[in-house]
Design a protein around this motif. Structure first.
Motif, short mmCIF file in Angstrom:
data_model
loop_
_atom_site.label_atom_id
_atom_site.label_comp_id
_atom_site.label_asym_id
_atom_site.label_seq_id
_atom_site.Cartn_x
_atom_site.Cartn_y
_atom_site.Cartn_z
N SER A 1 0.73 -4.70 5.97
CA SER A 1 -0.42 -5.51 6.38
C SER A 1 -1.71 -5.11 5.68
O SER A 1 -2.56 -5.96 5.41
CB SER A 1 -0.61 -5.39 7.90
OG SER A 1 -0.73 -4.02 8.25
N VAL A 2 -1.86 -3.82 5.38
CA VAL A 2 -3.12 -3.34 4.78
C VAL A 2 -2.98 -3.03 3.29
O VAL A 2 -3.84 -2.40 2.70
CB VAL A 2 -3.66 -2.09 5.53
CG1 VAL A 2 -3.99 -2.45 6.96
CG2 VAL A 2 -2.68 -0.92 5.47
N ARG A 3 -1.86 -3.44 2.70
CA ARG A 3 -1.62 -3.10 1.30
C ARG A 3 -1.62 -4.35 0.42
O ARG A 3 -0.86 -4.46 -0.54
CB ARG A 3 -0.28 -2.36 1.19
CG ARG A 3 -0.28 -1.05 1.94
CD ARG A 3 1.10 -0.46 2.05
NE ARG A 3 1.06 0.87 2.64
CZ ARG A 3 2.14 1.61 2.88
NH1 ARG A 3 3.34 1.14 2.59
NH2 ARG A 3 2.02 2.81 3.41
N THR A 4 -2.46 -5.29 0.77
CA THR A 4 -2.50 -6.55 0.01
C THR A 4 -3.35 -6.35 -1.25
O THR A 4 -4.17 -5.43 -1.31
CB THR A 4 -3.09 -7.66 0.88
OG1 THR A 4 -4.41 -7.29 1.26
CG2 THR A 4 -2.26 -7.90 2.14
N PRO A 5 -3.17 -7.23 -2.25
CA PRO A 5 -3.90 -7.05 -3.51
C PRO A 5 -5.42 -7.11 -3.36
O PRO A 5 -5.95 -7.80 -2.49
CB PRO A 5 -3.39 -8.20 -4.37
CG PRO A 5 -2.04 -8.51 -3.84
CD PRO A 5 -2.14 -8.28 -2.35
N MET A 6 -6.08 -6.39 -4.25
CA MET A 6 -7.55 -6.34 -4.29
C MET A 6 -8.11 -7.74 -4.56
O MET A 6 -7.57 -8.49 -5.38
CB MET A 6 -7.98 -5.37 -5.40
CG MET A 6 -9.46 -5.28 -5.63
SD MET A 6 -10.31 -4.41 -4.29
CE MET A 6 -12.00 -4.48 -4.89
#
Ligand code: GLC
Length: 538
Positions: free
Chosen positions: A388-393
Motif C-alpha cells: 500500500s505504501v510502496r507505490t511509484p513516486m
C-alpha cells in the motif's frame, strides 16, 4: 567532526524500482535515479538509503534476494550503480546499500541446491528440522499471516525456518563458511565506494548467533562495522534492530557496531502523542532512551517502507492509535500496525503533517525520510499488506506521473492516479512551483536543520510547560541551541515554559509556523502549531 557527518545528515530512503523509469519498461531504474540526483540535492538530503536492488523474484519489495553480487537487470547494471555512487558523492550525497543477511529468496541458488541435495555444501546455510514442535519457539514477523515460522519443503524432505515470509528462508548465520560469504558480500559492495549499509533485521542476526550458543553473538555485526570503517573511516551501519531498550547499548557497542539505530520506540510514541494530544508519551520515551555513545546516533523516522509498527505500545495504547488513525481493519497490518502513509493518517491536515515533521527535524537523531514523504504522497489500500505504501513516486500530473512512459506495464498499474492523493493532485512538479507547498516547506526545514548543528550534536533537554498538550524540548551544544515547542492539541494553547531560563530569540527560522508571542512565560501556539527558537551565541 567530519567523521560524525551522520549526526547532521538527512537520510532519504528510496526503492530504485519505484522511483523513476528511464527506459519505459515500467520499472524504475538506476538511469532514472541518476537523472533525479539534482532534485535530491536541491531537496537537501545528504545520504541515500537504497532499498534492495538485487536480482529478486520481487515478492517482498526486493528484500527477497536471489543474487547478492549484482543489480536486477530490470533496474540496471553494476556499472550504473557505480556511476550513481560517484555522481551522488560528487554532490555530497552518500549512498547506503540495504544488506539483507537474515534470509535469501527461495530462488537463491544456495537454497535451490540446499533443497535438491542433503549433502549440498549449501544445505547448512539454512536452518532445518524434522519436527517444528521440538524446536525452541522462534519469532515470526508476520504472525497473522503465517501460522508457523517453519515450512515443509517436499524436495528437501524437511522443514526450513523463515522468520519472515515462507519464500524467505532464514540463513544460518552461525555457519562459518556462510559467515565468510556474507563478509565477502559486504566487501564486494564496500569496494564500490559506498558509505555503508542499512542492515536489515540486524537483531535476528544476533539472536541466531545467540541461539547457536555463540559466546560472542554480536560478532557478525561488529565485523561488518570493521569491514566498512577499514575501507572508509566515515562509513556507517544504519541498523534495523527493534530490540528492548536494555539491549541497545550492546548494539551501539561503544561505536564499534551499529552507528545508527532506527528508532522504532520513538516512532510509535510520536503517533501515540498525536492520538492523545499529549506530550507525555514523547517525554517518557525520550527520557528512557539510552544515550548513544559519541560516535553513534539514533535514526528517527515517522514512516518507512513497512507498516507503522505499534508492537511496542501496550494493547490500550495501540487501540488508541488505531482508533485515531486507522479505524478500519483494512488500514491495519499483522495485528500490530498501520499500512498508511502520514497524510492519509492525518486526514490530509497540513498543520498536523508539518507538526509531525517539525518534531522529526527538531529532535536530535538523524531524520530519515521516505521517498514521496516530502510531497505528501498517499497510499493504496487495495494493494496487499505493505505494498500500500510502496507505490511509484509522483513526479508530475502527466500520464504515468513522470514515473514511467509505460502504459500499464511493470509497476505503472500501481501508480496512485485517482482520488485526493492521485498524481494529478499530488506531484512534485506542481509543488515546486508553489512556494507554500509541502515540498518547499520540507526543503526549508532541512535547510534550517543544516544551519543548526546543535540539534544533531547537542544534548537533549526536556522541559515542562503548564500545558500537557505542549511538548517542549531544547538541544544545547557549546552554549547555544534551539528550543522547540509543539502543540499537539487541536485547540490553541497559551502556556509557560518551566525550568528553562535561557533567553529565546526569534531568528525567523523558515520552519516556524509563525504563531504567537516570544516570551517563554507566555507562549502562544495555534492548534497543532510549533515553533523553534534560538538561544545563546551563534
Ligand atoms: C525488514 C524490511 C522489510 C522486509 C523485512 C524482511 O523489516 O524493512 O520491508 O520485509 O525486513 O527482509
Amino acid at each position: 567532526m567530519e567523521d560524525l557527518w551522520y549526526k547532521n545528515a538527512v537520510i532519504y530512503c528510496l526503492a530504485v524500482e519505484t522511483f523513476v523509469d528511464s527506459d519505459g519498461d515500467g520499472f524504475g531504474d538506476f538511469e532514472g535515479l541518476l537523472g533525479q540526483l539534482d532534485y535530491l540535492s536541491w531537496l537537501g538530503v545528504d545520504c541515500l538509503w537504497l532499498e534492495p536492488f538485487f536480482p529478486s523474484p520481487w515478492n517482498d519489495h526486493g528484500y527477497d534476494v536471489a543474487d547478492y553480487r549484482t543489480v536486477d537487470p530490470r533496474l540496471g547494471t553494476l556499472e550504473q550503480f557505480e556511476r550513481l555512487n560517484r555522481e551522488a558523492e560528487a554532490r555530497g550525497i552518500r549512498v547506503l546499500v540495504d544488506l539483507v543477511l537474515n534470509h535469501t529468496s527461495d530462488e537463491h541458488p544456495w537454497f535451490k541446491s540446499a533443497c535438491a541435495d542433503r549433502s549440498s555444501e549449501h544445505r547448512d546455510y539454512y536452518m532445518w528440522t524434522d519436527d517444528p514442535a521440538s524446536e525452541p519457539p522462534q519469532p515470526n514477523a508476520f504472525p497473522t499471516r503465517q501460522a508457523s515460522p517453519w515450512t515443509y519443503d517436499e524436495q528437501a524432505g524437511q522443514y526450513y525456518l523463515h522468520r519472515f515470509y515462507s519464500h524467505e528462508p532464514d540463513l544460518n548465520v552461525a555457519h562459518p563458511e556462510l559467515a565468510d560469504e556474507l563478509r565477502d558480500i559486504a566487501r564486494f559492495w564496500l569496494e564500490r565506494g559506498i558509505a555503508g549499509f542499512r542492515v536489515d533485521a540486524a537483531h535476528f542476526l544476533v539472536q541466531k548467533l545467540e541461539q547457536s550458543g555463540d559466546p560472542d553473538p554480536h560478532r557478525l555485526l561488529r565485523d561488518l562495522h570493521r569491514l566498512a570503517t577499514d575501507r572508509r573511516a566515515d562509513a556507517v551501519l544504519l541498523a534495523e534492530a527493534d530490540v528492548d531498550l536494555g539491549q541497545v547499548p550492546d548494539f551501539f557497542a561503544g561505536g564499534q557496531e551499529c552507528t545508527l539505530l532506527l528508532n522504532f520506540v520513538l516512532d510509535c510514541n510520536i503517533f501515540l502523542a498525536l492520538a492523545r494530544q499529549e506530550a507525555e508519551p514523547l517525554r517518557r520515551v525520550l527520557h528512557s532512551l539510552p544515550e548513544p555513545p559519541e560516535a553513534c546516533q539514533w535514526a528517527n523516522f515517522v514512516r518507512n517502507q513497512d507498516e507503522l509498527n505499534l508492537a511496542r505500545l501496550s494493547d490500550e495504547e495501540r487501540d488508541h492509535v488505531f482508533d485515531a488513525f486507522a479505524r478500519s481493519p483494512k488500514e491495519r497490518a499483522f495485528g500490530r500496525g498501520i499500512r498508511r502513509r502520514v497524510p492519509a493518517m492525518l486526514r490530509g491536515d497540513r498543520r498536523r503533517i508539518e507538526l509531525i515533521y517539525s518534531l522529526l527535524f527538531s529532535l536530535p537523531g538523524t531524520p530519515v525520510l521516505g521517498y514521496g514523504d516530502e510531497i505528501g504522497m498517499g497510499d493504496d489500500l487495495d494493494l496487499p499488506e505493505r505494498m500500500s505504501v510502496r507505490t511509484p513516486m509522483q513526479w508530475s500530473a502527466d500520464p504515468g506521473a513522470g514515473f514511467s512512459s509505460a502504459a500499464n506495464d511493470g509497476l505503472t498499474p500501481y501508480l496512485i492516479s485517482t482520488g485526493d492523493y492521485g498524481h494529478e493532485r499530488v506531484n512534485l512538479d506542481d509543488q515546486r512551483r508553489d512556494p507554500q507547498s509541502l515540498v518547499n516547506w520540507v526543503r526549508a526545514t532541512i535547510q534550517a536543520r543544516r544551519r543548526l548543528p546543535e540539534i544533531g550534536l547537542g544534548r537533549l533537554v526536556l522541559f515542562e510547560t503548564d500545558s500537557p498538550s505542549v511538548f517542549a524540548h531544547a538541544c544545547e551544544w557549546q552554549g547555544r541551541g534551539i528550543a522547540a515547542f509543539h502543540n499537539l492539541a487541536s485547540e490553541p494553547r497559551t502556556f509557560r515554559a518551566r525550568g528553562f531560563d535561557r533567553e529565546l530569540r526569534d531568528d525567523s527560522l523558515p520552519c516556524d509556523s509563525d504563531y504567537g508571542e516570544l516570551d517563554p512565560s507566555n507562549v502562544e501556539l495555534a492548534p497543532y502549531g510549533y515553533r523553534w527558537l534560538r538561544f545563546g551565541d551563534s
